[in-house]
Design an enzyme around this catalytic site. Structure first.
Site, PDB file in Angstrom:
ATOM      1  N   SER A 216       2.888   3.083 -12.473  1.00 31.17           N
ATOM      2  CA  SER A 216       2.793   3.445 -11.054  1.00 31.17           C
ATOM      3  C   SER A 216       4.130   3.991 -10.546  1.00 31.17           C
ATOM      4  O   SER A 216       5.194   3.694 -11.090  1.00 31.17           O
ATOM      5  CB  SER A 216       2.388   2.230 -10.209  1.00 31.17           C
ATOM      6  OG  SER A 216       3.480   1.354 -10.051  1.00 31.17           O
TER       7      SER A 216
ATOM      8  N   LYS B  24       7.356 -11.282  -8.602  1.00 35.29           N
ATOM      9  CA  LYS B  24       6.163 -12.011  -8.143  1.00 35.29           C
ATOM     10  C   LYS B  24       4.967 -11.810  -9.081  1.00 35.29           C
ATOM     11  O   LYS B  24       4.003 -12.568  -9.021  1.00 35.29           O
ATOM     12  CB  LYS B  24       5.804 -11.649  -6.699  1.00 35.29           C
ATOM     13  CG  LYS B  24       5.231 -10.272  -6.483  1.00 35.29           C
ATOM     14  CD  LYS B  24       4.752 -10.135  -5.038  1.00 35.29           C
ATOM     15  CE  LYS B  24       4.168  -8.750  -4.818  1.00 35.29           C
ATOM     16  NZ  LYS B  24       3.632  -8.587  -3.474  1.00 35.29           N
TER      17      LYS B  24
ATOM     18  N   THR C 170      -5.948  -6.558   3.049  1.00 34.74           N
ATOM     19  CA  THR C 170      -4.926  -7.200   2.214  1.00 34.74           C
ATOM     20  C   THR C 170      -5.591  -7.709   0.942  1.00 34.74           C
ATOM     21  O   THR C 170      -6.727  -8.180   0.983  1.00 34.74           O
ATOM     22  CB  THR C 170      -4.218  -8.373   2.920  1.00 34.74           C
ATOM     23  OG1 THR C 170      -3.369  -9.025   1.968  1.00 34.74           O
ATOM     24  CG2 THR C 170      -5.197  -9.388   3.484  1.00 34.74           C
TER      25      THR C 170
ATOM     26  N   ARG D 207      -1.698 -13.998   2.288  1.00 36.07           N
ATOM     27  CA  ARG D 207      -1.553 -13.304   3.577  1.00 36.07           C
ATOM     28  C   ARG D 207      -2.758 -13.567   4.464  1.00 36.07           C
ATOM     29  O   ARG D 207      -2.619 -13.880   5.648  1.00 36.07           O
ATOM     30  CB  ARG D 207      -1.420 -11.786   3.338  1.00 36.07           C
ATOM     31  CG  ARG D 207      -0.113 -11.381   2.692  1.00 36.07           C
ATOM     32  CD  ARG D 207      -0.130  -9.920   2.257  1.00 36.07           C
ATOM     33  NE  ARG D 207       1.115  -9.545   1.589  1.00 36.07           N
ATOM     34  CZ  ARG D 207       1.211  -8.615   0.651  1.00 36.07           C
ATOM     35  NH1 ARG D 207       0.143  -7.947   0.259  1.00 36.07           N
ATOM     36  NH2 ARG D 207       2.379  -8.337   0.099  1.00 36.07           N
TER      37      ARG D 207
ATOM     38  N   ARG E 220      -7.609  -2.879  -2.690  1.00 35.59           N
ATOM     39  CA  ARG E 220      -6.899  -2.840  -3.962  1.00 35.59           C
ATOM     40  C   ARG E 220      -6.323  -1.445  -4.199  1.00 35.59           C
ATOM     41  O   ARG E 220      -6.608  -0.504  -3.512  1.00 35.59           O
ATOM     42  CB  ARG E 220      -7.856  -3.193  -5.122  1.00 35.59           C
ATOM     43  CG  ARG E 220      -8.181  -4.673  -5.275  1.00 35.59           C
ATOM     44  CD  ARG E 220      -7.047  -5.527  -5.806  1.00 35.59           C
ATOM     45  NE  ARG E 220      -6.254  -4.893  -6.834  1.00 35.59           N
ATOM     46  CZ  ARG E 220      -6.578  -4.800  -8.112  1.00 35.59           C
ATOM     47  NH1 ARG E 220      -7.707  -5.293  -8.533  1.00 35.59           N
ATOM     48  NH2 ARG E 220      -5.778  -4.224  -8.981  1.00 35.59           N
ATOM     49  N   GLY E 221      -5.531  -1.349  -5.276  1.00 30.53           N
ATOM     50  CA  GLY E 221      -4.918  -0.071  -5.638  1.00 30.53           C
ATOM     51  C   GLY E 221      -3.417  -0.149  -5.458  1.00 30.53           C
ATOM     52  O   GLY E 221      -2.895  -1.086  -4.854  1.00 30.53           O
TER      53      GLY E 221
ATOM     54  N   CYS F 232      -2.219 -16.731  -8.484  1.00 34.84           N
ATOM     55  CA  CYS F 232      -2.828 -15.671  -7.680  1.00 34.84           C
ATOM     56  C   CYS F 232      -4.048 -16.160  -6.907  1.00 34.84           C
ATOM     57  O   CYS F 232      -4.402 -15.628  -5.873  1.00 34.84           O
ATOM     58  CB  CYS F 232      -3.285 -14.552  -8.606  1.00 34.84           C
ATOM     59  SG  CYS F 232      -2.456 -13.011  -8.244  1.00 34.84           S
TER      60      CYS F 232
END
Length: 362
Positions: free
Chosen positions: A25, A95, A142, A147, A164-165, A258
């Site tokens: 990315s 993270k 989100t 969050r 997502r993405g 997660c």
């Protein structure tokens, strides 16, 4: 070292080749380039090659991260390349790295943290507004349970949906459709991409505490490669290392990940009694209605300045910091464990177990 460990320049001088693994990315490349630039500055004779690859998390884009159930979503393929000696080090967002690394790997450097807070990015039609002033039932995007749990409680008039993405994709989904009134992203990523102008507001800890390790970059290496460990160790930022050791120890003791809403806030303060590390940690139910939050502190003042010897066994939650006083690292790790134990004694395990079950059932 990887297979081809040296190359010749035009003058016939042999320089060492270090291969750096990264996700493909744009943000990952920017982060990796920033680490490569620092290494190049410190070691001008080393030839750096960047090897980009896709991870599971990059490929599965239609499922919420918390539902995929894989701890090393964004790291596994990179670690496989490290294991096969195809690369010598890997740059990650800290993270993304689980609190327990696979045997044989360690985090050899944690760089100075960018702003770790979350940011609100508004749809262009909502310019000038903030979360408080968005209309009733506005949808906020989100991909993070952490969050959503905090913001649902703080802004009950809003609705929260998965998005997502990568950063580019999420901003495109926000701008080009009317599905979302706003999205929540890490401020650090937006800043590194040069998109600070899209930040409508930074969420303060009272509204939304951040994820463990958020905003920090980590360099993962093979634990047995003492020379590479030594080379990258100069990139460590002492305050960031101590904060992140405490945060990771907190998460590990809670057995979080997660798929559960866990949040932190840390600070290192220079006080009259020396350097103190403050850690605030919290756990939430999925809808934010139940939560436990506590703060503890510890002294991280350097003692006899005894430094680490490179030894895989002295990793602290996956981090080997060979240039930092052992006592300070031990104190940071203890702080995380103690705070987690305090929350566990007040019922954190029950809250997280229910959150995990509800998330699995969604």
């Amino acid at each position: 070292m990887s297979e081809e460990a040296s190359s010749q320049d035009g003058n016939g001088k042999v320089s060492r080749v270090i291969r750096i693994g990264t996700r493909k990315s744009q943000l990952a490349r920017i982060q990796t380039d920033s680490v490569a630039d620092k290494l190049k500055e410190l070691y001008p004779d080393v030839h750096l090659e960047i090897v980009a690859m896709s991870t599971i998390g990059d490929k599965i884009l239609d499922t919420a991260l918390s539902k995929i159930g894989e701890k090393s979503l964004f790291t596994k393929e990179l670690e496989n390349a490290l294991e096969r000696n195809e690369v010598d080090l890997v740059v990650h967002s800290l993270k993304d790295l689980p609190t327990s690394l696979p045997a044989g790997f360690t985090i050899g450097a944690v760089l100075k943290r960018e702003n770790p807070h979350d940011a609100v990015v508004l749809h262009p039609n909502n310019a000038g507004k903030c979360l408080d002033t968005l209309p009733e039932k506005s949808v906020v995007g989100t991909s993070s349970l952490r969050r959503a749990a905090q913001l649902k409680k703080r802004f009950p008039h809003l609705e929260f949906k998965d998005i997502r993405g990568n950063l580019n994709t999420r901003l495109k989904k926000l701008d080009e459709k009317d599905d979302f009134a706003a999205i929540i992203l890490a401020a650090a990523g937006l800043k590194r991409m040069g998109w600070e102008n899209r930040i409508s507001m930074i969420l303060e800890p009272e509204d939304c505490m951040y994820a463990v390790g958020q905003g920090a970059l980590a360099v993962e290496v093979r634990a047995r490669d003492a020379d590479i460990l030594e080379m990258v160790s100069v990139l460590h930022d002492p305050d960031t290392v101590l904060r992140c050791i405490a945060e990771r120890a907190f998460l590990k003791q809670l057995e979080g990940g997660c798929s559960v809403p866990v949040a932190v806030h840390t600070e290192v303060k220079d006080t009259q009694v020396g350097m103190l590390l403050y850690l605030t940690g919290a756990v939430y139910s999925l809808d934010g209605s139940e939560s436990l939050k506590e703060t503890m502190q510890t002294s991280v003042a350097p003692g006899d300045k005894s430094l680490e010897k490179v030894d895989e066994r002295v990793q602290r939650v996956g981090v080997t910091a060979i240039k930092l006083p052992v006592e300070a690292q031990d104190a940071a790790e203890r702080l995380g464990v103690d705070l987690a134990n305090l929350l566990l004694s007040k019922g954190a395990k029950e809250i997280l177990t229910v959150a995990r079950q509800l998330n699995d059932a969604r």
